[in-house]
Design a protein around this motif. Structure first.
Motif, PDB file in Angstrom:
ATOM      1  N   ILE A 154     -37.735  -2.078   8.083  1.00  0.00           N
ATOM      2  CA  ILE A 154     -38.345  -2.746   7.166  1.00  0.00           C
ATOM      3  C   ILE A 154     -38.723  -4.181   7.859  1.00  0.00           C
ATOM      4  N   GLY A 155     -40.155  -4.808   7.728  1.00  0.00           N
ATOM      5  CA  GLY A 155     -40.524  -5.747   8.005  1.00  0.00           C
ATOM      6  C   GLY A 155     -41.853  -6.197   7.611  1.00  0.00           C
ATOM      7  N   LYS A 156     -42.093  -7.427   7.166  1.00  0.00           N
ATOM      8  CA  LYS A 156     -43.347  -7.777   6.747  1.00  0.00           C
ATOM      9  C   LYS A 156     -44.493  -7.502   7.445  1.00  0.00           C
ATOM     10  N   GLY A 157     -45.283  -6.661   6.823  1.00  0.00           N
ATOM     11  CA  GLY A 157     -46.605  -6.269   7.398  1.00  0.00           C
ATOM     12  C   GLY A 157     -46.326  -5.327   8.989  1.00  0.00           C
ATOM     13  N   ILE A 158     -44.914  -4.762   8.760  1.00  0.00           N
ATOM     14  CA  ILE A 158     -44.797  -4.078  10.136  1.00  0.00           C
ATOM     15  C   ILE A 158     -45.452  -2.575  10.185  1.00  0.00           C
ATOM     16  N   GLY A 159     -46.071  -2.170   9.181  1.00  0.00           N
ATOM     17  CA  GLY A 159     -46.440  -0.844   8.977  1.00  0.00           C
ATOM     18  C   GLY A 159     -48.246  -1.042   9.086  1.00  0.00           C
ATOM     19  N   PHE A 160     -48.593  -2.233   9.016  1.00  0.00           N
ATOM     20  CA  PHE A 160     -50.231  -2.496   8.912  1.00  0.00           C
ATOM     21  C   PHE A 160     -50.747  -1.949  10.404  1.00  0.00           C
ATOM     22  N   GLY A 161     -51.937  -1.030  10.199  1.00  0.00           N
ATOM     23  CA  GLY A 161     -52.869  -0.693  11.200  1.00  0.00           C
ATOM     24  C   GLY A 161     -51.826   0.170  12.360  1.00  0.00           C
ATOM     25  N   GLN A 162     -50.761   0.804  11.915  1.00  0.00           N
ATOM     26  CA  GLN A 162     -49.836   1.244  12.917  1.00  0.00           C
ATOM     27  C   GLN A 162     -50.144   2.937  12.828  1.00  0.00           C
ATOM     28  N   LYS A 163     -50.027   3.610  13.929  1.00  0.00           N
ATOM     29  CA  LYS A 163     -50.251   5.101  13.991  1.00  0.00           C
ATOM     30  C   LYS A 163     -49.071   5.543  14.627  1.00  0.00           C
ATOM     31  N   ASN A 164     -48.931   6.836  14.213  1.00  0.00           N
ATOM     32  CA  ASN A 164     -47.664   7.782  14.824  1.00  0.00           C
ATOM     33  C   ASN A 164     -47.639   7.361  16.413  1.00  0.00           C
ATOM     34  N   LYS A 165     -46.534   7.390  17.309  1.00  0.00           N
ATOM     35  CA  LYS A 165     -46.300   7.041  18.512  1.00  0.00           C
ATOM     36  C   LYS A 165     -46.612   5.720  18.928  1.00  0.00           C
ATOM     37  N   ASP A 166     -47.174   4.836  18.158  1.00  0.00           N
ATOM     38  CA  ASP A 166     -47.365   3.414  18.505  1.00  0.00           C
ATOM     39  C   ASP A 166     -46.052   2.822  18.634  1.00  0.00           C
ATOM     40  N   ARG A 167     -46.049   1.764  19.371  1.00  0.00           N
ATOM     41  CA  ARG A 167     -44.676   0.962  19.555  1.00  0.00           C
ATOM     42  C   ARG A 167     -44.809  -0.312  18.845  1.00  0.00           C
ATOM     43  N   ILE A 168     -43.514  -0.637  18.386  1.00  0.00           N
ATOM     44  CA  ILE A 168     -43.250  -1.788  17.463  1.00  0.00           C
ATOM     45  C   ILE A 168     -42.325  -2.877  18.263  1.00  0.00           C
ATOM     46  N   PRO A 169     -42.828  -4.252  18.294  1.00  0.00           N
ATOM     47  CA  PRO A 169     -41.452  -5.078  18.893  1.00  0.00           C
ATOM     48  C   PRO A 169     -40.228  -4.971  18.006  1.00  0.00           C
ATOM     49  N   VAL A 170     -39.228  -4.843  18.512  1.00  0.00           N
ATOM     50  CA  VAL A 170     -37.784  -5.392  17.843  1.00  0.00           C
ATOM     51  C   VAL A 170     -37.932  -6.788  17.092  1.00  0.00           C
ATOM     52  N   SER A 171     -38.588  -7.581  17.525  1.00  0.00           N
ATOM     53  CA  SER A 171     -38.627  -8.861  17.004  1.00  0.00           C
ATOM     54  C   SER A 171     -39.340  -9.139  15.538  1.00  0.00           C
ATOM     55  N   ALA A 172     -40.287  -7.892  15.302  1.00  0.00           N
ATOM     56  CA  ALA A 172     -40.986  -7.717  14.028  1.00  0.00           C
ATOM     57  C   ALA A 172     -39.985  -7.161  12.921  1.00  0.00           C
ATOM     58  N   VAL A 173     -38.730  -6.612  13.585  1.00  0.00           N
ATOM     59  CA  VAL A 173     -37.788  -5.693  12.564  1.00  0.00           C
ATOM     60  C   VAL A 173     -37.136  -6.919  11.670  1.00  0.00           C
ATOM     61  N   GLU A 174     -37.070  -6.904  10.261  1.00  0.00           N
ATOM     62  CA  GLU A 174     -36.314  -7.684   9.666  1.00  0.00           C
ATOM     63  C   GLU A 174     -35.200  -6.963   9.314  1.00  0.00           C
ATOM     64  N   LYS A 175     -35.097  -5.709   8.749  1.00  0.00           N
ATOM     65  CA  LYS A 175     -34.034  -4.628   8.463  1.00  0.00           C
ATOM     66  C   LYS A 175     -34.187  -3.542   9.105  1.00  0.00           C
ATOM     67  N   MET A 176     -33.029  -2.784   9.639  1.00  0.00           N
ATOM     68  CA  MET A 176     -33.107  -1.598  10.036  1.00  0.00           C
ATOM     69  C   MET A 176     -31.975  -0.643   9.547  1.00  0.00           C
ATOM     70  N   PHE A 177     -32.155   0.512   8.910  1.00  0.00           N
ATOM     71  CA  PHE A 177     -30.737   1.290   8.489  1.00  0.00           C
ATOM     72  C   PHE A 177     -31.143   2.619   8.970  1.00  0.00           C
ATOM     73  N   ILE A 178     -30.037   3.275   8.930  1.00  0.00           N
ATOM     74  CA  ILE A 178     -29.989   4.873   9.389  1.00  0.00           C
ATOM     75  C   ILE A 178     -29.636   5.352   7.977  1.00  0.00           C
ATOM     76  N   LEU A 179     -30.420   6.668   7.783  1.00  0.00           N
ATOM     77  CA  LEU A 179     -30.304   7.410   6.807  1.00  0.00           C
ATOM     78  C   LEU A 179     -29.640   8.591   7.541  1.00  0.00           C
ATOM     79  N   THR A 180     -28.268   8.909   7.654  1.00  0.00           N
ATOM     80  CA  THR A 180     -28.110   9.870   8.535  1.00  0.00           C
ATOM     81  C   THR A 180     -28.001  11.450   7.982  1.00  0.00           C
ATOM     82  N   LYS A 181     -28.101  11.377   6.427  1.00  0.00           N
ATOM     83  CA  LYS A 181     -28.530  12.909   6.128  1.00  0.00           C
ATOM     84  C   LYS A 181     -29.651  13.316   6.000  1.00  0.00           C
ATOM     85  N   PRO A 182     -30.086  14.395   6.256  1.00  0.00           N
ATOM     86  CA  PRO A 182     -31.680  14.617   6.272  1.00  0.00           C
ATOM     87  C   PRO A 182     -32.156  14.839   5.075  1.00  0.00           C
ATOM     88  N   GLU A 183     -31.314  15.168   4.058  1.00  0.00           N
ATOM     89  CA  GLU A 183     -31.822  15.030   2.644  1.00  0.00           C
ATOM     90  C   GLU A 183     -32.203  13.782   1.925  1.00  0.00           C
TER      91      GLU A 183
END
Length: 283
Positions: free
Chosen positions: A28-57
Motif C-alpha cells: 500500500i502506498g499513495k499512488g503506488i499503482g498509478f501507471g504501473q504494469k505487471n513486471k514493472d519495478r517499484i522502489p521500496v521507498s514508495a511503500v507505506e505498508k506491506m503485509f503478507i497474506l499467507t493463505k492463498p484463499e
C-alpha cells in the motif's frame, strides 16, 4: 532490497508485488499503482505498508475485494491498522485487512441507504474491551475525516470486536459469539434476580469483566484453583445465588462446548451476591 516487482495492480494505491523472501505481498502506498504494469519495478521507498497474506484463499479474497472499494477507504484502513498496532504494541492478524475493510465498506453502503443496524452488545463491548473500543473510535473518526461519513457509536462497537479478534488471533465470529454469550448471561442474571443492573454502575462493569475472564479461562482450558471450603460455605450461605451461578456455568459449557471448572461457580456467587446487595440498597 531496493525495489519490488509488480504482480498485479489492484488500484492506484494498492498492488500485489513479488517479494524476494515472502513471494506475493500486498503493498500500500499513495499512488503506488498509478501507471504501473505487471513486471514493472517499484522502489521500496514508495511503500507505506506491506503485509503478507499467507493463505492463498485470503490473497484471492483481497484481490477480489479491493477493486470494489473506495481508495480513500484503503487509505483510512492503513491508518486504522497502523494506529491500532502502535497503540497496542502488537501486530494485528492480517485477516483484518479483508474482514474489517469489507465490514466498513458495507456499513458505509448501508449508511448511504439510511439503513441502521442496532448493536445489542455496545455496553458489553465498551466494558470488556476498553482499549479496542478507543481504537475503534479512532477508526470511526478517521473514516469521518477521509470519507465524510459518520458511522456513529453503534459501529464503534462492531469495529472494536474486529480489532479484538485481530489482536487475539480469534475469528470475528468467535469474538461475536463470546459477546452474545455474555449478553445472554447478563440477561439470565437480571431475570433470575428480577433486577435490571444499571449499565453505568461499577457492579455491571465488574460482572462483565468477571464473565469475560471466565470465558477466556474456559477457552484456554485454564483450571481455576479449587476452593472447596469456600464453595461449601457459599452453597450454605447463599443457596439461591449459588444455584444461579451453577446455571450460568452450565450455559457456558453448552455454548462453548468445553468443560467449566466447578470453582467458577463459587467465584461467580461472590460477584452475584454483591449485585443482590446492590439491588437491596436500590429498593
Amino acid at each position: 532490497m531496493s525495489s519490488l516487482q509488480v504482480a498485479k495492480v489492484l488500484n492506484n494505491n494498492v498492488i500485489i508485488a513479488i517479494h524476494p523472501q515472502h513471494g506475493e505481498v500486498v503493498v500500500i502506498g499513495k499512488g503506488i499503482g498509478f501507471g504501473q504494469k505487471n513486471k514493472d519495478r517499484i522502489p521500496v521507498s514508495a511503500v507505506e505498508k506491506m503485509f503478507i497474506l499467507t493463505k492463498p484463499e485470503e490473497q484471492e479474497q483481497y484481490k477480489q475485494l479491493v477493486p470494489h472499494i473506495d481508495e480513500k477507504l484503503i487509505e483510512a484502513m492503513n491508518e486504522i491498522v497502523t494506529h491500532a498496532e502502535k497503540t497496542s504494541g502488537s501486530s494485528l492478524n492480517e485477516h483484518i485487512h479483508i474482514a474489517l475493510t469489507d465490514h466498513i465498506a458495507f456499513a458505509i453502503k448501508r449508511h448511504a441507504q439510511g439503513l441502521y443496524i442496532h448493536n445489542p452488545f455496545l455496553y458489553e463491548t465498551r466494558e470488556m474491551y476498553p482499549e479496542e473500543y478507543k481504537m475503534a473510535a479512532y477508526a470511526v473518526r478517521t473514516i469521518h475525516e477521509k470519507l465524510g461519513v459518520d458511522l456513529g457509536e453503534e459501529e464503534i462497537g462492531f469495529i472494536a470486536l474486529h480489532i479484538h479478534g485481530a489482536l487475539t488471533n480469534q475469528h470475528i465470529s468467535e469474538v461475536r459469539k463470546h459477546s452474545e454469550l455474555i449478553a445472554d448471561l447478563v440477561h439470565t442474571v437480571e431475570q433470575q434476580l428480577d433486577y435490571v443492573i444499571p449499565k453505568d454502575s461499577l457492579d455491571y462493569s465488574r460482572l462483565l469483566t468477571h464473565l469475560r475472564f471466565a470465558l477466556e479461562r474456559v477457552r484456554r482450558g485454564e483450571a481455576v484453583q479449587e476452593a472447596s471450603a469456600l464453595d461449601g460455605l457459599l452453597k450454605r450461605e447463599y443457596p439461591e445465588i449459588y444455584s444461579l451461578a451453577w446455571k450460568l456455568t452450565k450455559i457456558m459449557e453448552q455454548r462453548l462446548k468445553k468443560p467449566v471448572y466447578p470453582a467458577e461457580a463459587g467465584y461467580l456467587t461472590i460477584h452475584l451476591q454483591r449485585l443482590v446487595q446492590r439491588k437491596q440498597q436500590d429498593e
